[in-house]
Design a protein around this motif. Structure first.
Motif, PDB file in Angstrom:
ATOM      1  N   LEU A   1      26.067  73.054 115.465  1.00 27.85           N
ATOM      2  CA  LEU A   1      25.444  74.593 115.152  1.00 27.85           C
ATOM      3  C   LEU A   1      26.627  75.491 115.179  1.00 27.85           C
ATOM      4  N   ALA A   2      27.391  75.612 116.164  1.00 24.02           N
ATOM      5  CA  ALA A   2      28.472  76.407 116.097  1.00 24.02           C
ATOM      6  C   ALA A   2      29.450  76.423 114.892  1.00 24.02           C
ATOM      7  N   TYR A   3      29.483  75.036 114.430  1.00 27.78           N
ATOM      8  CA  TYR A   3      30.248  75.120 113.128  1.00 27.78           C
ATOM      9  C   TYR A   3      29.819  75.749 112.138  1.00 27.78           C
ATOM     10  N   ILE A   4      28.389  75.611 111.797  1.00 21.81           N
ATOM     11  CA  ILE A   4      27.598  76.207 110.710  1.00 21.81           C
ATOM     12  C   ILE A   4      27.780  77.666 110.953  1.00 21.81           C
ATOM     13  N   LYS A   5      27.565  77.943 112.067  1.00 14.84           N
ATOM     14  CA  LYS A   5      27.377  79.561 112.218  1.00 14.84           C
ATOM     15  C   LYS A   5      28.854  80.339 111.945  1.00 14.84           C
ATOM     16  N   ALA A   6      29.919  79.568 112.419  1.00 13.23           N
ATOM     17  CA  ALA A   6      31.410  80.038 112.273  1.00 13.23           C
ATOM     18  C   ALA A   6      31.716  79.918 110.770  1.00 13.23           C
ATOM     19  N   ASN A   7      31.044  79.107 109.894  1.00 16.65           N
ATOM     20  CA  ASN A   7      31.226  78.847 108.626  1.00 16.65           C
ATOM     21  C   ASN A   7      30.300  79.024 107.954  1.00 16.65           C
ATOM     22  N   ARG A   8      29.502  79.962 107.955  1.00 24.33           N
ATOM     23  CA  ARG A   8      28.474  79.844 107.374  1.00 24.33           C
ATOM     24  C   ARG A   8      28.530  80.525 105.745  1.00 24.33           C
ATOM     25  N   ASP A   9      29.568  81.115 105.366  1.00 26.25           N
ATOM     26  CA  ASP A   9      30.014  81.410 103.869  1.00 26.25           C
ATOM     27  C   ASP A   9      30.693  80.529 103.283  1.00 26.25           C
ATOM     28  N   LYS A  10      30.961  79.200 103.980  1.00 23.67           N
ATOM     29  CA  LYS A  10      31.532  78.153 103.400  1.00 23.67           C
ATOM     30  C   LYS A  10      30.774  77.022 102.977  1.00 23.67           C
ATOM     31  N   VAL A  11      30.139  76.450 104.186  1.00 27.59           N
ATOM     32  CA  VAL A  11      29.347  75.397 104.167  1.00 27.59           C
ATOM     33  C   VAL A  11      28.170  75.252 103.082  1.00 27.59           C
ATOM     34  N   THR A  12      27.986  73.984 102.552  1.00 29.87           N
ATOM     35  CA  THR A  12      26.995  74.025 101.697  1.00 29.87           C
ATOM     36  C   THR A  12      26.083  72.899 101.946  1.00 29.87           C
ATOM     37  N   TYR A  13      24.760  73.102 101.790  1.00 26.70           N
ATOM     38  CA  TYR A  13      23.633  72.486 102.100  1.00 26.70           C
ATOM     39  C   TYR A  13      23.101  71.663 100.923  1.00 26.70           C
ATOM     40  N   ALA A  14      22.949  70.296 100.792  1.00 27.61           N
ATOM     41  CA  ALA A  14      22.330  69.710  99.679  1.00 27.61           C
ATOM     42  C   ALA A  14      20.958  69.377  99.989  1.00 27.61           C
ATOM     43  N   GLN A  15      20.444  69.830  98.757  1.00 30.38           N
ATOM     44  CA  GLN A  15      18.765  69.487  98.834  1.00 30.38           C
ATOM     45  C   GLN A  15      18.374  69.123  97.312  1.00 30.38           C
ATOM     46  N   ALA A  16      17.175  68.654  97.424  1.00 35.30           N
ATOM     47  CA  ALA A  16      16.514  67.907  96.014  1.00 35.30           C
ATOM     48  C   ALA A  16      15.742  68.966  95.157  1.00 35.30           C
ATOM     49  N   GLY A  17      15.882  70.219  95.460  1.00 33.26           N
ATOM     50  CA  GLY A  17      15.421  71.293  94.658  1.00 33.26           C
ATOM     51  C   GLY A  17      14.143  71.953  95.376  1.00 33.26           C
ATOM     52  N   ILE A  18      13.913  73.198  94.818  1.00 34.59           N
ATOM     53  CA  ILE A  18      12.677  74.115  95.328  1.00 34.59           C
ATOM     54  C   ILE A  18      11.481  73.034  95.337  1.00 34.59           C
ATOM     55  N   GLY A  19      10.825  73.023  96.702  1.00 38.09           N
ATOM     56  CA  GLY A  19       9.587  72.467  96.992  1.00 38.09           C
ATOM     57  C   GLY A  19       9.842  71.047  97.562  1.00 38.09           C
TER      58      GLY A  19
ATOM     59  N   THR B   1      24.756  78.451 102.135  1.00 42.51           N
ATOM     60  CA  THR B   1      24.574  78.198 100.746  1.00 42.51           C
ATOM     61  C   THR B   1      23.825  76.596 100.622  1.00 42.51           C
ATOM     62  N   GLN B   2      22.444  76.767  99.737  1.00 44.58           N
ATOM     63  CA  GLN B   2      22.189  75.554  99.468  1.00 44.58           C
ATOM     64  C   GLN B   2      22.320  75.102  97.893  1.00 44.58           C
ATOM     65  N   ILE B   3      22.571  74.101  97.764  1.00 45.22           N
ATOM     66  CA  ILE B   3      22.799  73.323  96.557  1.00 45.22           C
ATOM     67  C   ILE B   3      21.861  72.300  96.222  1.00 45.22           C
ATOM     68  N   PRO B   4      20.837  72.796  94.988  1.00 47.28           N
ATOM     69  CA  PRO B   4      19.926  72.071  94.332  1.00 47.28           C
ATOM     70  C   PRO B   4      20.328  70.956  93.655  1.00 47.28           C
ATOM     71  N   TYR B   5      19.651  69.635  93.773  1.00 48.24           N
ATOM     72  CA  TYR B   5      19.932  68.371  92.805  1.00 48.24           C
ATOM     73  C   TYR B   5      18.506  68.033  92.166  1.00 48.24           C
ATOM     74  N   LYS B   6      18.676  67.128  91.505  1.00 53.94           N
ATOM     75  CA  LYS B   6      17.309  66.509  90.843  1.00 53.94           C
ATOM     76  C   LYS B   6      16.953  65.487  91.591  1.00 53.94           C
ATOM     77  N   GLY B   7      17.021  65.536  92.758  1.00 57.96           N
ATOM     78  CA  GLY B   7      16.602  64.468  93.698  1.00 57.96           C
ATOM     79  C   GLY B   7      17.668  64.098  94.849  1.00 57.96           C
ATOM     80  N   THR B   8      17.149  63.614  95.979  1.00 62.67           N
ATOM     81  CA  THR B   8      18.020  63.373  96.923  1.00 62.67           C
ATOM     82  C   THR B   8      18.852  62.235  96.885  1.00 62.67           C
ATOM     83  N   GLY B   9      18.809  61.295  95.623  1.00 58.34           N
ATOM     84  CA  GLY B   9      19.560  60.221  95.351  1.00 58.34           C
ATOM     85  C   GLY B   9      20.927  60.914  95.244  1.00 58.34           C
ATOM     86  N   PRO B  10      21.109  61.885  94.084  1.00 52.30           N
ATOM     87  CA  PRO B  10      22.348  62.301  93.700  1.00 52.30           C
ATOM     88  C   PRO B  10      22.919  63.372  94.812  1.00 52.30           C
TER      89      PRO B  10
END
Length: 318
Positions: free
Chosen positions: A137-155, A174-183
């Motif tokens: 949690l401390a790492y995320i807060k300290a690096n909020r502008d750098k870390v990326t979160y992978a997700q399977a798209g809106i919804g 930053t959230q990075i959308p994919y066409k599914g959680t597999g990729p």
């Protein structure tokens, strides 16, 4: 007299159809890329249904647009029992996330039944320096502008879990959308993204093989499949709980006889020791909701998640 004759004829035809059904392959549409948690569960279920119903079941992956492409494809299919849709909580969040959908979540489907409840886990790439959740949690807060979160798209379930996590810790990333959680999982394991929150059917194998680090589960109590992993609630995120249900539906207008037949077969399959063990090994649990109960459950979920999404300030997509 004519009306009575018509009803009798309809009943006879329905009975004859039920005896012949299924007489050709049944397609199960999955609104996600192959390899993701929903796809994995669908393939396990389809194999069991094929054996029970002595018929071929084919999986059609139709990912993209937060599941809308696949859901709409199923909604527009012929209501003859040969096209089904297996999807998750994304059906309850889409109406709040999009200004206009090409389908109506309640009116365009006949609900067959819920299949399973699937918890979620917060995981990160193997090289993440944090040894535990407070450090992460401390790492995320300290690096909020750098870390990326992978997700399977809106919804998607991963999108919703990440959204609630972001608001719970009052930190944007930053959230990075994919066409599914597999990729999405492939890139996380490869180190191209930093972390994600995904369903246990997708994460447990990666956790047990040591391909990712795990920092918590999203249930109220610990999971039998991951007994040493604390819940996010017990680690300070009080009340944080996200469980993704999975259910199966058919296009509106599908024969009630067919709906009942499918629900009956699925219920028997989900009650077997083999299926319960398969689900338990990945942290999931079988569900036994019937058509009317599942429909009511989804209706309640629509009412639940709409205000939540609006409250955190997400503006509907066009």
């Amino acid at each position: 007299m004519l009306r009575r004759f018509a009803l009798v004829l309809a009943a006879i035809c329905s009975g004859a159809f039920a005896q012949d059904y299924p007489s050709k392959p049944i397609i199960i549409v999955v609104p996600a890329a192959a390899g993701g948690p929903t796809d994995t569960l669908t393939r396990v279920l389809a194999a069991s249904m094929a054996s029970a119903m002595k018929n071929q079941f084919l999986i059609e992956n139709a990912g993209g647009a937060g599941g809308i492409i696949g859901v709409n494809k199923a909604a527009k299919a012929r209501p003859d029992g040969y096209t089904l849709l297996l999807y998750h909580i994304g059906m309850a969040t889409a109406p709040a996330l999009y200004r206009k959908l090409p389908y109506d979540t309640l009116a365009d489907f006949d609900y067959i039944g819920q299949v399973a409840d699937v918890p979620m886990t917060l995981i990160a790439k193997k090289g993440t320096p944090s040894a535990n959740f407070p450090e992460f949690l401390a790492y995320i807060k300290a690096n909020r502008d750098k870390v990326t979160y992978a997700q399977a798209g809106i919804g998607s379930a991963s999108y919703l879990c990440g959204l609630l996590f972001m608001t719970s810790i009052a930190t944007e990333f930053t959230q990075i959308p994919y066409k599914g959680t597999g990729p999405a999982m492939n890139d996380l394991v490869g180190g191209q993204t930093d972390f994600m929150c995904d369903q246990t059917t997708n994460t447990v194998p990666q956790i047990k093989s040591g391909n990712v680090k795990v920092y918590g589960v999203t249930t109220a109590t610990r999971l039998p499949s991951l007994p040493d992993v604390p819940t996010l609630d017990e680690q300070g995120l009080k009340g944080y709980e996200v469980v993704s249900w999975v259910g199966i539906v058919a296009p509106a207008g599908t024969s009630q006889t067919v709906v009942n037949r499918l629900h009956g077969e699925i219920s028997k399959i989900m009650a077997t020791a083999d299926m319960r063990q398969r689900l338990a090994s990945s942290g999931a649990e079988p569900a036994a909701m019937g058509p009317s109960e599942f429909r009511a459950y989804l209706k309640a979920d629509l009412a639940r998640w709409g205000p939540v999404i609006k409250q955190v300030g997400i503006k509907p997509e066009s």
